[in-house]
Design a protein around this motif. Structure first.
Motif, short mmCIF file in Angstrom:
data_model
loop_
_atom_site.label_atom_id
_atom_site.label_comp_id
_atom_site.label_asym_id
_atom_site.label_seq_id
_atom_site.Cartn_x
_atom_site.Cartn_y
_atom_site.Cartn_z
N ASN A 1 0.82 -1.22 0.00
CA ASN A 1 0.00 0.00 0.00
C ASN A 1 0.85 1.27 0.00
O ASN A 1 0.32 2.36 0.15
CB ASN A 1 -0.93 0.02 1.22
CG ASN A 1 -0.16 0.12 2.51
OD1 ASN A 1 0.91 -0.48 2.62
ND2 ASN A 1 -0.66 0.85 3.48
N ALA B 1 3.14 4.23 -1.78
CA ALA B 1 2.91 4.91 -3.06
C ALA B 1 3.56 4.11 -4.19
O ALA B 1 2.92 3.85 -5.22
CB ALA B 1 3.47 6.32 -3.00
N ARG C 1 0.55 -4.83 5.93
CA ARG C 1 0.39 -5.10 7.36
C ARG C 1 -1.10 -5.18 7.69
O ARG C 1 -1.90 -4.43 7.12
CB ARG C 1 1.04 -3.97 8.18
CG ARG C 1 2.54 -3.98 8.02
CD ARG C 1 3.19 -3.22 9.14
NE ARG C 1 3.14 -1.77 8.98
CZ ARG C 1 3.80 -0.93 9.76
NH1 ARG C 1 4.52 -1.39 10.76
NH2 ARG C 1 3.72 0.37 9.56
N ARG D 1 -4.52 -4.58 9.75
CA ARG D 1 -5.05 -3.33 10.33
C ARG D 1 -6.56 -3.51 10.53
O ARG D 1 -7.15 -4.39 9.90
CB ARG D 1 -4.76 -2.14 9.41
CG ARG D 1 -5.45 -2.24 8.05
CD ARG D 1 -4.79 -1.35 7.02
NE ARG D 1 -3.45 -1.83 6.71
CZ ARG D 1 -2.40 -1.02 6.57
NH1 ARG D 1 -2.52 0.28 6.69
NH2 ARG D 1 -1.21 -1.53 6.29
N TYR E 1 14.52 -1.55 -2.43
CA TYR E 1 14.55 -0.14 -2.80
C TYR E 1 14.25 0.77 -1.63
O TYR E 1 14.37 1.99 -1.74
CB TYR E 1 13.60 0.14 -3.98
CG TYR E 1 12.13 0.00 -3.65
CD1 TYR E 1 11.51 -1.24 -3.63
CD2 TYR E 1 11.35 1.12 -3.37
CE1 TYR E 1 10.17 -1.36 -3.33
CE2 TYR E 1 10.00 1.01 -3.07
CZ TYR E 1 9.42 -0.24 -3.05
OH TYR E 1 8.08 -0.36 -2.76
N PHE F 1 18.06 -1.29 -5.63
CA PHE F 1 17.57 -0.42 -6.71
C PHE F 1 17.57 1.01 -6.21
O PHE F 1 17.04 1.30 -5.13
CB PHE F 1 16.13 -0.82 -7.11
CG PHE F 1 15.55 0.14 -8.12
CD1 PHE F 1 15.72 -0.08 -9.48
CD2 PHE F 1 14.87 1.28 -7.72
CE1 PHE F 1 15.22 0.81 -10.42
CE2 PHE F 1 14.37 2.19 -8.65
CZ PHE F 1 14.55 1.95 -10.00
N VAL G 1 16.70 4.67 -8.03
CA VAL G 1 16.29 5.32 -9.28
C VAL G 1 17.26 6.44 -9.67
O VAL G 1 17.58 6.63 -10.85
CB VAL G 1 14.81 5.81 -9.19
CG1 VAL G 1 14.65 6.97 -8.25
CG2 VAL G 1 14.24 6.11 -10.54
P1 NDP Z 1 4.92 5.59 1.52
O1 NDP Z 1 5.05 6.55 2.64
O2 NDP Z 1 3.86 5.80 0.50
O3 NDP Z 1 4.69 4.10 2.11
C1 NDP Z 1 5.40 3.58 3.19
C2 NDP Z 1 5.09 2.09 3.33
O4 NDP Z 1 5.93 1.52 4.31
C3 NDP Z 1 3.65 1.76 3.73
O5 NDP Z 1 3.26 0.64 3.00
C4 NDP Z 1 3.77 1.41 5.23
O6 NDP Z 1 2.83 0.47 5.63
C5 NDP Z 1 5.13 0.75 5.23
N1 NDP Z 1 5.82 0.81 6.54
C6 NDP Z 1 6.24 1.91 7.18
N2 NDP Z 1 6.91 1.57 8.30
C7 NDP Z 1 6.90 0.21 8.36
C8 NDP Z 1 7.41 -0.75 9.27
N3 NDP Z 1 8.08 -0.38 10.37
N4 NDP Z 1 7.21 -2.06 9.01
C9 NDP Z 1 6.53 -2.44 7.91
N5 NDP Z 1 6.02 -1.58 7.01
C10 NDP Z 1 6.20 -0.27 7.23
O7 NDP Z 1 6.36 5.49 0.87
P2 NDP Z 1 6.89 5.59 -0.64
O8 NDP Z 1 6.16 4.65 -1.52
O9 NDP Z 1 6.99 7.02 -1.03
O10 NDP Z 1 8.36 5.02 -0.39
C11 NDP Z 1 8.55 3.72 0.13
C12 NDP Z 1 10.03 3.49 0.33
O11 NDP Z 1 10.65 3.45 -0.92
C13 NDP Z 1 10.76 4.58 1.13
O12 NDP Z 1 11.73 3.96 1.93
C14 NDP Z 1 11.42 5.41 0.04
O13 NDP Z 1 12.58 6.10 0.49
C15 NDP Z 1 11.75 4.32 -0.95
N6 NDP Z 1 11.96 4.76 -2.33
C16 NDP Z 1 13.13 4.39 -2.89
C17 NDP Z 1 13.41 4.70 -4.19
C18 NDP Z 1 14.69 4.21 -4.78
O14 NDP Z 1 15.05 4.60 -5.89
N7 NDP Z 1 15.41 3.36 -4.08
C19 NDP Z 1 12.49 5.50 -5.00
C20 NDP Z 1 11.22 5.76 -4.35
C21 NDP Z 1 10.98 5.43 -3.04
P3 NDP Z 1 1.63 0.81 6.65
O15 NDP Z 1 0.54 1.40 5.82
O16 NDP Z 1 1.29 -0.52 7.19
O17 NDP Z 1 2.16 1.76 7.69
#
Ligand code: NDP
Length: 366
Positions: free
Chosen positions: A177, A179, A200, A202, A274, A299, A301
């Motif tokens: 879930n 982004a 997770r 909920r 990532y 990965f 980007v």
């Molecule tokens: P979002 O804020 O949209 O989503 C975060 C997600 O992480 C949710 O699904 C949330 O689940 C989950 N989450 C948060 N904390 C925990 C935890 N302790 N245990 C399990 N699940 C957890 O994030 P983005 O989609 O914007 O980014 C996601 C990740 O990807 C980030 O770390 C970001 O830095 C990384 N990213 C990396 C890129 C790359 O090139 N490497 C590019 C784009 C993003 P819940 O709803 O259950 O809280």
């Protein structure tokens, strides 16, 4: 002269302690021939922006006194959507009214206006231009302002490393879930791949599962189901039904959540990490390496697209096309409008955005 404002920091630290608003002038009457002036339409708060300010992100903007700060300072923000409001005499790629996004990271997008050379921007169609080309939709500000990180990440992870066979093969992801996860669900559907998303548990689980299924998710399960030996048989039956394999795992969490998805990979499968939302290391059982020849790789980007402008442009064009055709939905942001001379200074608005990031992606519009 345009009076512009940017959010900057001179020392790394928590955003609430180190961010400042810097006011500066842009001389838009005396542009060099290749320069453009842009005004910001929207710029989001991404996890990497926060890490950059904290000083724990590997790619950082240079600190300079270019914006008139007394100490060398760096502008914040990496993604954003801009409108061109002035062009120099020799500018060929842009005209006034065009929409543009920064060609590279570290541009400093948390600002009201910018003066730049045309090479620093890539054009994306404004709604009028999409209409002229007969497209049913134009980009929204949220779509344009968040186009260069999350949708590109999802598309490239699904297409650049492993050849998934449409109609047959699967990918599995945790943070289904997130982004990025929501883009991966939609893009895999558009490309014909099967998706297995782990989220997770909920209280409103059914609601979230329905939301992800409405985006095109094939299967959505909880971390507990993914960890259960008994439930493994159900997953195997889903994969058997399509005659394919789970060839790719996308990990943005780490810890035991990464182990859980790696265990579902077929022999010779690849796990791309990532993100590390749990701050736990990736954990891979030895047996997965020896007996299943699983590969674990990273990965990023930024690194992939750094010296590959063609790949960036072709990927962007694909995402823009899907948005214009109404085939891809953006991950919604919580939008807050900045009013110049209003109650809150620009850096105060972004500090609130950072604080509220845990409630959903924050987008400041201008
Ligand atoms: P979002 O804020 O949209 O989503 C975060 C997600 O992480 C949710 O699904 C949330 O689940 C989950 N989450 C948060 N904390 C925990 C935890 N302790 N245990 C399990 N699940 C957890 O994030 P983005 O989609 O914007 O980014 C996601 C990740 O990807 C980030 O770390 C970001 O830095 C990384 N990213 C990396 C890129 C790359 O090139 N490497 C590019 C784009 C993003 P819940 O709803 O259950 O809280």
């Amino acid at each position: 002269m345009i009076t512009a404002q940017a959010v900057v920091y001179s020392q790394h630290g928590e955003p609430k302690d180190v961010l400042k608003t810097q006011t500066y002038e842009i001389d838009d009457e005396n542009l060099a021939s290749n320069q453009i002036v842009v005004k910001t339409l929207g710029a989001p708060v991404n996890p990497s922006d926060i890490n950059q300010i904290q000083g724990v992100y590997p790619s950082k903007p240079e600190k300079t006194t270019e914006l008139g700060t007394s100490e060398p300072s760096a502008p914040c923000g990496n993604e954003g959507l801009f409108e061109v409001i002035k062009v120099g005499s020799g500018v060929s790629d842009f005209k006034v009214g065009d929409w543009a996004i920064p060609a590279n990271v570290n541009f400093g997008t948390w600002r009201t206006h910018a003066l730049a050379s045309e090479e620093q921007f890539i054009q994306v169609p404004n709604p009028e231009q999409s209409k002229t080309r007969g497209k049913p939709n134009g980009l929204t500000i949220n779509q344009g302002a968040t186009i260069s990180v999350n949708p590109l990440t999802a598309y490239l992870m699904l297409t650049h490393y492993v050849k998934l066979i449409p109609g047959k093969d699967w990918f599995i992801q945790n943070g289904g879930n997130s982004a990025v996860g929501k883009y991966a669900i939609q893009i895999s559907k558009l490309l014909g791949f099967n998706s297995l998303s782990v989220i997770r548990d909920r209280p409103n689980l059914d609601e979230l599962v329905s939301e992800l299924k409405a985006l095109g998710a094939d299967q959505v399960i909880t971390e507990e189901q993914n960890a259960s030996k008994e439930f493994g048989a159900t997953i195997k039956s889903w994969v058997k039904e399509t005659g394919g394999e789970i060839k790719l795992a996308l990990n943005c969490i780490g810890g035991k959540n990464s182990t859980g998805i790696a265990r579902k990979l077929a022999n010779n499968g690849l796990m791309l990490t990532y993100g590390g939302m749990s701050f736990q290391p990736v954990i891979l059982p030895t047996s997965l390496h020896i007996f299943k020849n699983i590969t674990s790789s990273g990965f990023w980007v930024t690194q992939l697209l750094k010296n590959n402008e063609d790949l960036k442009k072709s990927t962007l064009n694909q995402i823009v096309d899907w948005y214009e055709d109404g085939k891809l939905r953006d991950a919604k942001s919580i939008e807050t409008k900045f009013e110049a001379g209003g109650e809150k200074q620009l850096h105060e608005l972004y500090i609130e955005g950072v604080t509220n990031s845990s409630k959903g992606k924050q987008l400041i519009t201008f």
